[in-house]
Design a protein around this motif. Structure first.
Motif, PDB file in Angstrom:
ATOM      1  N   THR A  16       0.837  -1.195   0.000  1.00  0.00           N
ATOM      2  CA  THR A  16       0.000   0.000   0.000  1.00  0.00           C
ATOM      3  C   THR A  16       0.871   1.244   0.000  1.00  0.00           C
ATOM      4  OG1 THR A  16      -1.699  -1.180   1.243  1.00  0.00           O
ATOM      5  CG2 THR A  16      -1.821   1.210   1.223  1.00  0.00           C
ATOM      6  N   PHE A  17       0.564   2.156  -0.923  1.00  0.00           N
ATOM      7  CA  PHE A  17       1.301   3.419  -0.973  1.00  0.00           C
ATOM      8  C   PHE A  17       1.058   4.234   0.279  1.00  0.00           C
ATOM      9  CE2 PHE A  17       0.913   7.995  -1.755  1.00  0.00           C
ATOM     10  CZ  PHE A  17       2.240   8.299  -2.019  1.00  0.00           C
ATOM     11  N   SER A  18       2.105   4.923   0.729  1.00  0.00           N
ATOM     12  CA  SER A  18       2.016   5.802   1.892  1.00  0.00           C
ATOM     13  C   SER A  18       2.905   7.010   1.656  1.00  0.00           C
ATOM     14  CB  SER A  18       2.476   5.063   3.158  1.00  0.00           C
ATOM     15  OG  SER A  18       2.727   5.979   4.210  1.00  0.00           O
ATOM     16  N   LEU A  19       2.534   8.134   2.248  1.00  0.00           N
ATOM     17  CA  LEU A  19       3.380   9.321   2.155  1.00  0.00           C
ATOM     18  C   LEU A  19       4.676   9.154   2.939  1.00  0.00           C
ATOM     19  CD1 LEU A  19       0.822  12.267   2.270  1.00  0.00           C
ATOM     20  CD2 LEU A  19       2.370  11.683   0.405  1.00  0.00           C
ATOM     21  N   ASN A  20       4.788   8.061   3.677  1.00  0.00           N
ATOM     22  CA  ASN A  20       6.062   7.741   4.330  1.00  0.00           C
ATOM     23  C   ASN A  20       7.093   7.273   3.310  1.00  0.00           C
ATOM     24  OD1 ASN A  20       5.166   8.345   6.958  1.00  0.00           O
ATOM     25  ND2 ASN A  20       4.256   6.302   7.187  1.00  0.00           N
ATOM     26  N   ASP A  21       6.636   6.874   2.116  1.00  0.00           N
ATOM     27  CA  ASP A  21       7.559   6.522   1.037  1.00  0.00           C
ATOM     28  C   ASP A  21       8.224   7.800   0.542  1.00  0.00           C
ATOM     29  OD1 ASP A  21       7.039   3.661   0.743  1.00  0.00           O
ATOM     30  OD2 ASP A  21       5.055   4.281   0.056  1.00  0.00           O
ATOM     31  N   LYS A  22       9.537   7.881   0.670  1.00  0.00           N
ATOM     32  CA  LYS A  22      10.227   9.115   0.293  1.00  0.00           C
ATOM     33  C   LYS A  22      10.608   9.166  -1.183  1.00  0.00           C
ATOM     34  CE  LYS A  22      12.208  10.076   4.854  1.00  0.00           C
ATOM     35  NZ  LYS A  22      13.474  10.272   5.623  1.00  0.00           N
TER      36      LYS A  22
END
Length: 329
Positions: A16-22
């Motif tokens: 799942t995509f997350s804004l924690n992915d930089k």
């Protein structure tokens, strides 16, 4: 190296995509508004695509594929994204490019060489057929074709409309569609190609005309490069790497390289594995050709430990699903 005839669908690792992915790459195929002539392609609408790019540009800085990968290797605190487009589709050029330019986003396009000859890969022929006919109709034709042309295996590949072939995959699709795809996975590639071509002829579809309407041409590829976008290698014929011998894969990659040398001024340095299938031998071949990076369809962010020849990409559905839940970001 060849490992059977499967070359249409594939199993992928989904996160799942997350804004924690930089550091992320996001992949797209068809970018056009849904209508009765493209229902088999399941396109991303133009409005949805702009929503995605607007969102990404708000939270990330744009970069090339190598730029995103390099920042990830440095564990950079800055957030970067890049957009990729598989197969070199006309809708990408017409609808996605103006939006990329509007937001200053970078895109890498992976055209398929054989489309320059007016030939359509089997995968895309299936997309076209499913835009003209229902899954039920395709199943009826497939069962009849296999019974008449490959009677010794017709019972093995008989497609049911009311009982799922798989109890743990494609549960989000209706039974006929899920079973059709599951069966196509198991069909030998030569049988599948013959079946699809037969249906194309039955419906009197003009392959060259369909190809012209579906894929970008040489002038459009030149335009993409001139406008600052990148062109990558997706092989010439779009065959899954595990269905080819070592020499056949090398020949196909080389043919694509030779074709694009005559169109774009910069060498292709990024490779995209057809259908997302990756095997160790293919990675070695890609590296030996001098590519600097290669992308997969593993759906996750790019991290410092990733292999430069197995770079993951989110799919547009990951961004779509994230925005459905997080409507205020």
């Amino acid at each position: 190296m060849a490992q059977g005839g499967v070359n249409i669908f594939y199993i992928i690792n989904i996160m799942t995509f997350s804004l924690n992915d930089k550091h992320i790459l996001v992949n797209y195929h068809y970018v056009e508004n849904p209508n009765d002539k493209n229902s088999g392609t399941h396109p991303c609408s133009v409005e949805e695509f702009e929503k995605h790019i607007g969102f990404l540009s708000k939270h990330y800085k744009p970069a090339s594929i190598s730029g995103v990968f390099d920042e990830a290797q440095k564990n950079s605190s800055e957030k970067y994204y890049s957009i990729t487009f598989d197969d070199g589709l006309k809708s990408q050029y017409k609808n996605a490019v103006p939006i990329l330019e509007k937001y200053g986003a970078h895109g890498t396009f992976f055209p398929i060489g054989v489309t320059s000859e007016g030939k359509i890969p089997t995968t895309h022929k299936i997309h076209i057929l499913l835009s003209f006919i229902s899954s039920d109709e395709f199943i009826d034709f497939s069962n009849k074709f296999l019974k008449n042309q490959f009677s010794e295996n017709s019972s093995k590949y008989f497609i049911s409309k009311d009982r799922r072939i798989s109890s743990d995959r494609r549960l989000y699709e209706d039974i006929p569609t899920a079973n059709l795809k599951e069966t196509f996975v198991s069909l030998p590639s030569n049988v599948l190609e013959e079946l699809v071509n037969s249906y194309f002829e039955t419906l009197n579809l003009d392959e060259k005309e369909c190809c012209h309407n579906l894929f970008i041409n040489e002038d459009e590829i030149k335009s993409l490069e001139a406008r600052g976008f990148s062109i990558g290698n997706h092989t010439y014929h779009h065959h899954t790497v595990n269905t080819l011998s070592r020499e056949a894969l090398k020949k196909d990659i080389k043919k694509a390289q030779s074709y694009f040398v005559g169109i774009v001024s910069r060498p292709q340095v990024v490779f995209c594995y057809p259908h997302g299938v990756v095997i160790d031998e293919a990675v070695k071949i890609v590296r030996d050709f001098g590519f600097t990076n290669a992308v997969t369809v593993e759906m996750k962010g790019v991290t410092s430990g990733d292999d430069p020849f197995r770079i993951p990409r989110y799919d547009r559905v990951n961004i779509r699903d994230f925005l459905k839940i997080n409507v205020t970001v």
